[in-house]
Design a protein around this motif. Sequence first.
Motif, short mmCIF file in Angstrom:
data_model
loop_
_atom_site.label_atom_id
_atom_site.label_comp_id
_atom_site.label_asym_id
_atom_site.label_seq_id
_atom_site.Cartn_x
_atom_site.Cartn_y
_atom_site.Cartn_z
N ALA A 20 0.82 -1.21 0.00
CA ALA A 20 0.00 0.00 0.00
C ALA A 20 0.86 1.26 0.00
CB ALA A 20 -0.93 0.00 1.21
N GLY A 21 1.91 1.27 0.80
CA GLY A 21 2.75 2.46 0.89
C GLY A 21 3.49 2.76 -0.38
N VAL A 22 4.22 1.76 -0.89
CA VAL A 22 5.02 2.00 -2.09
C VAL A 22 4.14 2.27 -3.30
CG1 VAL A 22 5.22 -0.44 -2.78
CG2 VAL A 22 7.02 1.18 -3.40
N THR A 23 2.98 1.66 -3.36
CA THR A 23 2.10 1.88 -4.52
C THR A 23 1.65 3.33 -4.60
OG1 THR A 23 1.33 -0.41 -4.44
CG2 THR A 23 -0.05 1.15 -5.62
N THR A 24 1.26 3.91 -3.48
CA THR A 24 0.79 5.30 -3.50
C THR A 24 1.95 6.28 -3.64
OG1 THR A 24 0.70 5.18 -1.07
CG2 THR A 24 -1.35 4.88 -2.25
N PHE A 25 3.01 6.09 -2.89
CA PHE A 25 4.16 7.01 -2.96
C PHE A 25 4.81 6.98 -4.34
CE2 PHE A 25 8.83 7.59 -2.35
CZ PHE A 25 8.81 8.95 -2.05
N ASN A 26 5.04 5.79 -4.85
CA ASN A 26 5.74 5.66 -6.12
C ASN A 26 4.94 6.25 -7.27
OD1 ASN A 26 8.30 4.73 -6.86
ND2 ASN A 26 7.49 2.84 -7.72
N SER A 27 3.63 6.02 -7.26
CA SER A 27 2.79 6.56 -8.34
C SER A 27 2.75 8.08 -8.30
CB SER A 27 1.38 5.98 -8.26
OG SER A 27 0.78 6.24 -7.01
N LEU A 28 2.71 8.66 -7.10
CA LEU A 28 2.66 10.12 -6.99
C LEU A 28 3.98 10.76 -7.38
CD1 LEU A 28 0.62 10.52 -3.69
CD2 LEU A 28 -0.09 11.27 -5.97
N ARG A 29 5.10 10.17 -6.93
CA ARG A 29 6.38 10.83 -7.23
C ARG A 29 6.76 10.71 -8.69
NH1 ARG A 29 11.66 7.51 -5.03
NH2 ARG A 29 11.02 5.38 -5.57
N HIS A 30 6.19 9.74 -9.40
CA HIS A 30 6.45 9.60 -10.83
C HIS A 30 5.33 10.19 -11.69
CE1 HIS A 30 10.07 7.34 -10.20
NE2 HIS A 30 9.45 6.38 -9.55
N SER A 31 4.39 10.88 -11.07
CA SER A 31 3.26 11.44 -11.81
C SER A 31 3.65 12.76 -12.46
CB SER A 31 2.07 11.67 -10.87
OG SER A 31 2.30 12.79 -10.02
N ALA A 32 2.68 13.34 -13.17
CA ALA A 32 2.91 14.62 -13.84
C ALA A 32 2.82 15.81 -12.88
CB ALA A 32 1.88 14.80 -14.96
N ALA A 33 2.37 15.58 -11.65
CA ALA A 33 2.15 16.68 -10.71
C ALA A 33 3.45 17.20 -10.13
CB ALA A 33 1.23 16.23 -9.58
N GLY A 34 3.51 18.51 -9.96
CA GLY A 34 4.63 19.17 -9.31
C GLY A 34 4.15 19.88 -8.06
N PRO A 35 5.09 20.38 -7.24
CA PRO A 35 4.69 21.07 -6.00
C PRO A 35 3.68 22.17 -6.26
CG PRO A 35 7.06 20.71 -6.04
CD PRO A 35 6.54 20.30 -7.40
N GLY A 36 2.62 22.18 -5.48
CA GLY A 36 1.56 23.18 -5.62
C GLY A 36 0.43 22.77 -6.54
N ASP A 37 0.62 21.71 -7.34
CA ASP A 37 -0.45 21.26 -8.24
C ASP A 37 -1.58 20.60 -7.44
OD1 ASP A 37 0.69 22.14 -10.58
OD2 ASP A 37 1.65 20.23 -11.05
N LEU A 38 -2.77 20.62 -8.03
CA LEU A 38 -3.94 20.01 -7.40
C LEU A 38 -3.93 18.51 -7.68
CD1 LEU A 38 -6.56 21.01 -5.84
CD2 LEU A 38 -7.74 20.63 -8.01
N VAL A 39 -3.93 17.73 -6.61
CA VAL A 39 -3.95 16.27 -6.71
C VAL A 39 -5.13 15.75 -5.89
CG1 VAL A 39 -2.77 14.14 -6.07
CG2 VAL A 39 -1.48 16.01 -7.14
N ALA A 40 -5.97 14.96 -6.53
CA ALA A 40 -7.12 14.37 -5.84
C ALA A 40 -6.85 12.90 -5.59
CB ALA A 40 -8.39 14.54 -6.67
#
Length: 347
Positions: free
Chosen positions: A159-179
């Motif tokens: 659960a931890g690595v799946t959420t962290f890894n997907s977010l850090r490799h996503s298109a979002a940058g600091p300050g972007d809206l993530v749902a």
Amino acid sequence: MSTETFAKPLTVRAAQVTEPGGRFSVVERELPEPQPGHVRLTVEACGVCRSDAGFVNAGFPNVPFPLVTGHEIAGRVEALGDGVEGWDVGDRVAVGWFGGNCGTCLPCRQGDFIHCARMQVPGWAYPGGYAEGVVVPVSALARIPDEFSAAEAAPMGCAGVTTFNSLRHSAAGPGDLVAVLGLGGLGHLGVQFAGKLGFETVAVARGADKADAAKNFGAHHYIDSNAGDVAGRLQALGGAKVVLATAASSDAMSAAIDGLGNNGELIVLGATPEPIQVSPFQLISSSRTVHGHPSGTARDVEETLHFAALTGVRPLIETRPLDDVAAAYDRMMSGDARYRMVLTTGR
């Protein structure tokens, strides 16, 4: 007459299912000596993941029975096979969904170990962590920081690595809206990681009663999906760069797609067989994408734990002893767990 003596095989207590859809029973099982390139672990804790139901019910191909499942393992190195370097007896380690790779297939030769054609998942490729001990390939090991107990570390391997890894490799940058869609076993970690990674974080879940929990996990905004128009409310916030879909609901994912902004991503983590409904018109004009994300390698698990130790991210867990495996599994399946069930062995 020969006077040669033989060592008695090591036995451990393990929770097994003897047939698809069967109930758990705790039995004594022999644990082999680690072969070259493998280690034997003393299991201290093992998370109870919804994916375990796929193995218990033979939803994956070639599931072996009697089955000992469990792929969120935390414990200590007990014995080393030949050729193992860089690890010592007593090291604290975690093993997650990534339970080893072959090293010879095309993805492995490309360095893409998580897509190994013969990737080994504990509880599928070999007996898993619902036991007092396991033998695993050395490539599956991740170090556990001192800040984590074994029970806290166990869910981070999936659960931890799946959420962290997907977010850090996503298109979002600091300050972007993530749902983060869903506030369960994956979602409560996704919300925490999103906030700590510097995203403007929206938690989306069913029911107004979850708003306080979402804020406590670090969400800046909460959307009750029971109130409808999730997409419109995301657009009112500026449109999401990423929707992290942790809830196993294709309908909920489909309803969130129009909440993505330009070049937004729907990242699919919640596993469900029902199709996501999306039309080309929804994707083309705003350059949106829909894609899945697997968990992560052993090194990714290690980096997840390191980041979580630095920032204070922790899974919220309920623990049960190994003897109570059936009750823990049923509580996970009912959706009542807050938020991850973890089995402990007392070792």
